[in-house]
Design a protein around this motif. Sequence first.
Motif, PDB file in Angstrom:
ATOM      1  N   CYS A   1      26.882  76.174 -35.478  1.00 40.13           N
ATOM      2  CA  CYS A   1      27.181  74.797 -35.048  1.00 40.13           C
ATOM      3  C   CYS A   1      26.154  73.803 -35.597  1.00 40.13           C
ATOM      4  CB  CYS A   1      27.218  74.709 -33.520  1.00 40.13           C
ATOM      5  SG  CYS A   1      28.534  75.642 -32.734  1.00 40.13           S
TER       6      CYS A   1
ATOM      7  N   TYR B   1      23.384  70.029 -31.993  1.00 42.69           N
ATOM      8  CA  TYR B   1      22.647  71.238 -32.368  1.00 42.69           C
ATOM      9  C   TYR B   1      21.499  70.927 -33.334  1.00 42.69           C
ATOM     10  CZ  TYR B   1      24.814  75.378 -30.279  1.00 42.69           C
ATOM     11  OH  TYR B   1      25.183  76.383 -29.423  1.00 42.69           O
TER      12      TYR B   1
ATOM     13  N   THR C   1      24.640  84.104 -34.907  1.00 47.87           N
ATOM     14  CA  THR C   1      25.968  83.624 -35.279  1.00 47.87           C
ATOM     15  C   THR C   1      26.824  84.789 -35.753  1.00 47.87           C
ATOM     16  OG1 THR C   1      27.232  82.153 -36.736  1.00 47.87           O
ATOM     17  CG2 THR C   1      25.193  83.043 -37.626  1.00 47.87           C
TER      18      THR C   1
ATOM     19  N   ASP D   1      32.210  74.849 -36.814  1.00 50.32           N
ATOM     20  CA  ASP D   1      32.166  74.193 -35.499  1.00 50.32           C
ATOM     21  C   ASP D   1      30.975  73.253 -35.428  1.00 50.32           C
ATOM     22  OD1 ASP D   1      34.371  75.316 -34.203  1.00 50.32           O
ATOM     23  OD2 ASP D   1      33.298  77.173 -33.845  1.00 50.32           O
ATOM     24  N   PHE D   2      30.777  72.441 -36.448  1.00 51.59           N
ATOM     25  CA  PHE D   2      29.602  71.576 -36.519  1.00 51.59           C
ATOM     26  C   PHE D   2      29.478  70.709 -35.263  1.00 51.59           C
ATOM     27  CE2 PHE D   2      27.883  67.360 -38.067  1.00 51.59           C
ATOM     28  CZ  PHE D   2      26.557  67.751 -37.973  1.00 51.59           C
ATOM     29  N   ARG D   3      28.284  70.768 -34.625  1.00 48.49           N
ATOM     30  CA  ARG D   3      27.988  69.958 -33.429  1.00 48.49           C
ATOM     31  C   ARG D   3      26.686  69.192 -33.702  1.00 48.49           C
ATOM     32  NH1 ARG D   3      30.423  72.623 -28.642  1.00 48.49           N
ATOM     33  NH2 ARG D   3      29.040  71.381 -27.339  1.00 48.49           N
TER      34      ARG D   3
ATOM     35  N   GLU E   1      25.706  80.878 -31.257  1.00 52.08           N
ATOM     36  CA  GLU E   1      26.670  80.148 -32.100  1.00 52.08           C
ATOM     37  C   GLU E   1      25.910  79.181 -33.023  1.00 52.08           C
ATOM     38  OE1 GLU E   1      29.583  81.315 -31.882  1.00 52.08           O
ATOM     39  OE2 GLU E   1      29.641  82.201 -29.887  1.00 52.08           O
TER      40      GLU E   1
ATOM     41  N   PRO F   1      27.246  76.549 -26.688  1.00 48.72           N
ATOM     42  CA  PRO F   1      28.059  75.334 -26.828  1.00 48.72           C
ATOM     43  C   PRO F   1      29.171  75.153 -25.809  1.00 48.72           C
ATOM     44  CG  PRO F   1      28.773  76.949 -28.427  1.00 48.72           C
ATOM     45  CD  PRO F   1      27.618  77.561 -27.700  1.00 48.72           C
TER      46      PRO F   1
END
Length: 729
Positions: free
Chosen positions: A147, A159, A179, A154-156, A144, A67
């Motif tokens: 995500c 992803y 993770t 750290d939600f993205r 990671e 990320p």
Amino acid sequence: MEIKKSLFDNLHNFFGFEKFKGEQEAIITSILSGNDTFVIMPTGGGKSMCYQLPALMSEGTAIVISPLIALMKNQVDQLRAFGSSDSIAHFLNSSLNKTETAKVKQDVIAGETKLLYVAPESLSKQDNIDFLRDIKVSFVAVDEAHCISEWGHDFRPEYRKIRQIIGQLGENIPIIALTATATPKVQQDIQKNLQMQNAVVFKSSFNRTNLYYEIRPKKNELKEIIKYIRAQNGKGGIIYCLSRKKVEEVAETLNINGIPSLPYHAGLDANTRATTQDRFLMEDVQVIVATIAFGMGIDKPDVRFVIHYDMPKSMEGYYQETGRAGRDGGEGSCIAFYDQKDIDKLAKFMKDKPVSEREIGTQILNEVIDYAESSVCRRKQILHYFGESFNEQGCSSMCDNCRHPKERFEAEYDLLALLKLIQKLKENFDAEHIVNILAGREDAEMNTFSHDKLEEFGSGKERGAVVWKSVVRQAVIHNFLVKDIDSYGILKLTKSGKSFIEAPYSIRFSINTDFDKVQTTEEDDIKAGGGALDDTLLGYLKELRKKTAKQKNIPPFVVFQDPSLEEMASQYPVNLEELKQISGVGNGKAMRYGAPFVELIKKYVEDNDIDRPQDMVVKSTVNKSSLKVSIIQNIDRQIPLDDIASSKGLGMPGLIQEIESIVLSGTKLNLDYYIDDVIDEDRQDEVFDYFKAAEEDSIDLALAELGEEDYSREEIQLMRIKFLSELGN
């Protein structure tokens, strides 16, 4: 046997290690065998080795989805240092220009690149998908991986598209997801999204035995932090803040107080962030003050402390950030400052988000509150959160609650009342509602369900909400209750909870009231003080000031003002660096007048065996230093003072106060260009002569002597600034 030998040979030949760490060998064997593999391993456990070594041993190129650009650069640099060629590892992201991107693709096509790091945003670009489709992909590593999950810290959103894109690159490409933090809920979410429910799962213990955990009330926090870091004798650490503004302020304050520090946040350009990271790794600076943007994948094994100036938004975030301390197995202190007001601010930020997102965020935040306010073993709480059982005896006093046990009380009756109420309400309500019933707190929800009519309403009023919150927390940790995450934290009885209702027994819980009434100061400025005023020393200092003033033919107040002497007489500065920390001194005055004063204080301390305060007064320029610099620059350019006051939104009285502060600290300012326009020469001479003969620099006394009808307060203040600047600085 052959694979095992090959593994160890490659481990030694490429990385120089003789043995694997933890479950690394089994994980690497799993991905080399073509299995989807899910790795949950705490920071410092050696996750990157789990995909780096198999990539080097496999045919083709491994795609590593990561990320952060900083994390990619750090790992690529390390791999190139181990390997014989720079082309062994590359990254493909927005920081590359067209020529650099072409070079990366050329090396990959030539088969020279074993690991290609890609940001999820770059991975989703069609030209990159087309390029990757034409090469041999050995496997895909999703670093990671938390995500992916909306329940992760750290939600993205990018992803969540990874599985779909991997499907376009070819069939049966193995995936390894990694993770450092995953609750059971996040773990399920990751596996479901990546369609790897049948993956081989490796979950290491989350227990970092070398880390010490402590929560402190957020009171005089900057002073506490500086005092703590000064005691570390140059050891490196990270301070996390939630806002960029606070990062800048804290870093600036540390520097002003002699602690080499740099800020790090996403608002800085990529080059500055990279330089900052390198300077920390090279130990040019002792402390990095950062938002959560800093630290992911940073391979600095000897970070000795991690301080949270603000509590993080989630337990996953807290665990991952504290995990950057002591990665070499050496000491690591994790100190967080907690104030309910900070939590309230975070909750306020969520109010405009969609309902489902707000509900999830609130539950995640409540876990942080439970942890901070709890009185039980911190380690036990952390491990419980990640689905791991732990006996607090194993903490070995490596948290504040175990090192300084809180008050304990017999909890049989309270626990029974709590569990029976949850049972009576058919396990349909969350902790806050249950506590409000027992504590007799009225709210809208209470009226909606008519729960204020229950016989239990207010039955535990004398115990108070703080105690009931503690009982709920410990009932969960001791497995009498479980929070149903999917149903917004509703409390459910476990088998043990139901058994306790049938056959209750004596049980002792602890209570922590430290955070019940934490008072926070609205001001960021740290007030001077810490020791009692030493009247004898103050007398000596005044005599020395008088003698110095006579030698220089200036009034005593020009040397040091009374508040500065009083602070010296309570803080006992024994060298010029410490003297500079005294308010109203500054570098200029310390260098001009300071030597005899610190000599006097040093001799006095030795002769009288004084135990000096350990928390030397902290010099604060938070929110102000940039303003002062700007004022000095504007005065140097001879900008009219009323224009400066207007542009800074200060008003003339506020500007004069700032200028006085600058001059009193020893900086020389020339205001003649402005004063000559507003006060004629004869009147200037009269005020100047007055201050030259005066015992005190009081404005009121000067006005009384010179005549309020002839001079304004502003004119006297300006002339006093001119006088102090010319004679004192």
